[in-house]
Write a protein that holds these residues in place. Structure first.
Motif, PDB file in Angstrom:
ATOM      1  N   PHE A   1      -8.718   2.591  -9.611  1.00 24.63           N
ATOM      2  CA  PHE A   1      -8.331   1.464 -10.248  1.00 24.63           C
ATOM      3  C   PHE A   1      -7.136   1.689 -11.316  1.00 24.63           C
ATOM      4  CE2 PHE A   1     -12.733   0.502  -9.356  1.00 24.63           C
ATOM      5  CZ  PHE A   1     -12.587  -0.670  -8.600  1.00 24.63           C
ATOM      6  N   LEU A   2      -7.101   2.720 -11.460  1.00 25.11           N
ATOM      7  CA  LEU A   2      -5.792   3.088 -12.573  1.00 25.11           C
ATOM      8  C   LEU A   2      -4.335   3.120 -11.700  1.00 25.11           C
ATOM      9  CD1 LEU A   2      -7.563   6.103 -14.377  1.00 25.11           C
ATOM     10  CD2 LEU A   2      -7.452   3.560 -15.041  1.00 25.11           C
ATOM     11  N   THR A   3      -4.381   3.149 -10.576  1.00 18.15           N
ATOM     12  CA  THR A   3      -3.202   3.338  -9.754  1.00 18.15           C
ATOM     13  C   THR A   3      -2.666   2.056  -9.268  1.00 18.15           C
ATOM     14  OG1 THR A   3      -4.564   3.788  -7.616  1.00 18.15           O
ATOM     15  CG2 THR A   3      -3.797   5.803  -9.130  1.00 18.15           C
ATOM     16  N   LEU A   4      -3.503   1.048  -9.173  1.00 20.51           N
ATOM     17  CA  LEU A   4      -3.405  -0.470  -8.634  1.00 20.51           C
ATOM     18  C   LEU A   4      -2.088  -0.749  -9.358  1.00 20.51           C
ATOM     19  CD1 LEU A   4      -6.630  -1.990  -8.080  1.00 20.51           C
ATOM     20  CD2 LEU A   4      -5.008  -0.953  -6.377  1.00 20.51           C
TER      21      LEU A   4
ATOM     22  N   SER B   1      -6.654  -3.928 -11.622  1.00 27.97           N
ATOM     23  CA  SER B   1      -5.829  -3.028 -12.150  1.00 27.97           C
ATOM     24  C   SER B   1      -6.512  -2.699 -13.665  1.00 27.97           C
ATOM     25  CB  SER B   1      -4.432  -3.306 -12.563  1.00 27.97           C
ATOM     26  OG  SER B   1      -3.642  -2.350 -12.845  1.00 27.97           O
ATOM     27  N   ILE B   2      -6.333  -1.414 -14.128  1.00 31.30           N
ATOM     28  CA  ILE B   2      -7.046  -1.107 -15.426  1.00 31.30           C
ATOM     29  C   ILE B   2      -5.971  -0.232 -15.921  1.00 31.30           C
ATOM     30  CG2 ILE B   2      -8.681   0.152 -16.774  1.00 31.30           C
ATOM     31  CD1 ILE B   2     -10.804  -0.799 -14.443  1.00 31.30           C
TER      32      ILE B   2
ATOM     33  N   GLN C   1      -8.688   0.944   0.891  1.00 30.45           N
ATOM     34  CA  GLN C   1      -7.880   0.978  -0.551  1.00 30.45           C
ATOM     35  C   GLN C   1      -6.562   0.585  -0.231  1.00 30.45           C
ATOM     36  OE1 GLN C   1      -8.231   5.017  -1.900  1.00 30.45           O
ATOM     37  NE2 GLN C   1      -9.930   4.599  -2.992  1.00 30.45           N
ATOM     38  N   ILE C   2      -6.079   0.880   1.144  1.00 28.86           N
ATOM     39  CA  ILE C   2      -4.649   0.665   1.674  1.00 28.86           C
ATOM     40  C   ILE C   2      -4.618  -1.042   1.907  1.00 28.86           C
ATOM     41  CG2 ILE C   2      -3.103   0.752   3.569  1.00 28.86           C
ATOM     42  CD1 ILE C   2      -4.045   3.951   3.916  1.00 28.86           C
ATOM     43  N   ALA C   3      -5.760  -1.563   2.423  1.00 33.96           N
ATOM     44  CA  ALA C   3      -5.664  -2.926   2.606  1.00 33.96           C
ATOM     45  C   ALA C   3      -5.492  -3.543   1.297  1.00 33.96           C
ATOM     46  CB  ALA C   3      -6.829  -3.234   3.421  1.00 33.96           C
ATOM     47  N   LYS C   4      -6.137  -3.294   0.078  1.00 34.05           N
ATOM     48  CA  LYS C   4      -5.950  -3.793  -1.036  1.00 34.05           C
ATOM     49  C   LYS C   4      -4.768  -3.731  -1.631  1.00 34.05           C
ATOM     50  CE  LYS C   4     -11.197  -3.404  -1.963  1.00 34.05           C
ATOM     51  NZ  LYS C   4     -12.042  -3.110  -2.807  1.00 34.05           N
ATOM     52  N   VAL C   5      -4.007  -2.795  -1.787  1.00 33.97           N
ATOM     53  CA  VAL C   5      -2.906  -2.493  -2.175  1.00 33.97           C
ATOM     54  C   VAL C   5      -1.901  -3.333  -1.467  1.00 33.97           C
ATOM     55  CG1 VAL C   5      -1.075  -0.715  -2.625  1.00 33.97           C
ATOM     56  CG2 VAL C   5      -3.526  -0.218  -3.057  1.00 33.97           C
ATOM     57  N   ILE C   6      -1.966  -3.198  -0.319  1.00 34.61           N
ATOM     58  CA  ILE C   6      -1.043  -3.869   0.372  1.00 34.61           C
ATOM     59  C   ILE C   6      -1.123  -5.562   0.494  1.00 34.61           C
ATOM     60  CG2 ILE C   6      -0.162  -4.603   2.939  1.00 34.61           C
ATOM     61  CD1 ILE C   6       0.630  -1.753   2.229  1.00 34.61           C
TER      62      ILE C   6
ATOM     63  N   GLU D   1       5.308   1.097   7.158  1.00 34.21           N
ATOM     64  CA  GLU D   1       5.762   2.380   6.519  1.00 34.21           C
ATOM     65  C   GLU D   1       5.014   2.807   5.233  1.00 34.21           C
ATOM     66  OE1 GLU D   1       7.836   4.556   7.840  1.00 34.21           O
ATOM     67  OE2 GLU D   1       8.119   3.500   9.429  1.00 34.21           O
ATOM     68  N   GLU D   2       4.781   1.532   4.612  1.00 26.81           N
ATOM     69  CA  GLU D   2       4.059   1.860   3.319  1.00 26.81           C
ATOM     70  C   GLU D   2       2.454   2.317   3.470  1.00 26.81           C
ATOM     71  OE1 GLU D   2       3.182   1.381  -1.095  1.00 26.81           O
ATOM     72  OE2 GLU D   2       4.825   1.793   0.048  1.00 26.81           O
ATOM     73  N   ILE D   3       1.989   1.739   4.683  1.00 30.39           N
ATOM     74  CA  ILE D   3       0.687   1.884   4.995  1.00 30.39           C
ATOM     75  C   ILE D   3       0.478   3.380   5.277  1.00 30.39           C
ATOM     76  CG2 ILE D   3      -1.141   1.768   6.820  1.00 30.39           C
ATOM     77  CD1 ILE D   3      -0.259  -1.482   6.793  1.00 30.39           C
ATOM     78  N   LYS D   4       1.555   3.985   6.123  1.00 33.66           N
ATOM     79  CA  LYS D   4       1.667   5.155   6.470  1.00 33.66           C
ATOM     80  C   LYS D   4       2.057   6.203   5.287  1.00 33.66           C
ATOM     81  CE  LYS D   4       5.291   7.341   8.409  1.00 33.66           C
ATOM     82  NZ  LYS D   4       6.424   7.603   9.409  1.00 33.66           N
ATOM     83  N   ARG D   5       2.673   5.824   4.371  1.00 36.65           N
ATOM     84  CA  ARG D   5       2.869   6.641   3.383  1.00 36.65           C
ATOM     85  C   ARG D   5       1.533   6.580   2.236  1.00 36.65           C
ATOM     86  NH1 ARG D   5       3.474   6.349  -2.057  1.00 36.65           N
ATOM     87  NH2 ARG D   5       3.226   4.106  -2.285  1.00 36.65           N
ATOM     88  N   LEU D   6       0.901   5.443   2.067  1.00 37.73           N
ATOM     89  CA  LEU D   6      -0.405   5.543   1.375  1.00 37.73           C
ATOM     90  C   LEU D   6      -1.305   6.334   1.924  1.00 37.73           C
ATOM     91  CD1 LEU D   6      -0.481   1.711   0.439  1.00 37.73           C
ATOM     92  CD2 LEU D   6      -0.038   3.771  -1.220  1.00 37.73           C
ATOM     93  N   TYR D   7      -1.437   6.475   3.161  1.00 35.19           N
ATOM     94  CA  TYR D   7      -2.463   7.101   4.097  1.00 35.19           C
ATOM     95  C   TYR D   7      -2.146   8.729   4.081  1.00 35.19           C
ATOM     96  CZ  TYR D   7      -5.505   8.611   7.847  1.00 35.19           C
ATOM     97  OH  TYR D   7      -6.493   9.121   8.632  1.00 35.19           O
TER      98      TYR D   7
END
Length: 131
Positions: free
Chosen positions: A110-113, A120-121, A36-41, A21-27
């Motif tokens: 990088f600001l949104t991580l 993360s910055i 990016q999704i793989a890194k966030v998850i 569900e998180e993957i679907k929301r990010l996409y």
């Protein structure tokens, strides 16, 4: 939006239902790329994310073909404010300014991580060194 077999697809791809569900929301909602999704998850690879979305038949067209514009000039992330988008760059990059006045260029992703992510910055190099 989810098809009847989406719960089964989430399990077969190695992701739990909540991760899917998180993957679907990010996409769909945020317009992030597969890598990016793989890194966030923090789990899986670009290909596993792509495969899980394609098996569930999730695509961005379900958003009504609206253009996703996540970053806009003037937005603030931590101590950093987006100034202008760099148009000659091959990748998405912004010229930004920190609250201390230091200006630099960055990929706004990088600001949104999350804060605990290693890339993360939320402030410039000078402010980080000053701590």
């Amino acid at each position: 939006m989810l098809k009847a077999g989406a719960a089964q697809v989430a399990g077969k791809s190695g992701f739990t239902q909540s991760e899917f569900e998180e993957i679907k929301r990010l996409y769909v909602e945020e317009g992030r790329t597969f890598s990016q999704i793989a890194k966030v998850i923090g789990k899986g690879s670009e290909n596993s994310v792509r495969n899980s979305l394609s098996k569930a038949r999730v695509n961005r067209a379900t958003t009504g073909e609206r253009k996703l514009e996540r970053f806009k000039s003037g937005q603030k992330y931590g101590n950093i404010t987006l100034l202008t988008r760099l148009v000659k760059s091959k990748k998405l990059r912004y010229h930004v300014v920190c609250d201390c006045g230091y200006e630099f260029d960055i990929d706004p992703y990088f600001l949104t991580l999350p804060d605990d992510h290693k890339n993360s910055i939320s402030q410039c190099q000078r402010c980080r060194a000053g701590k």
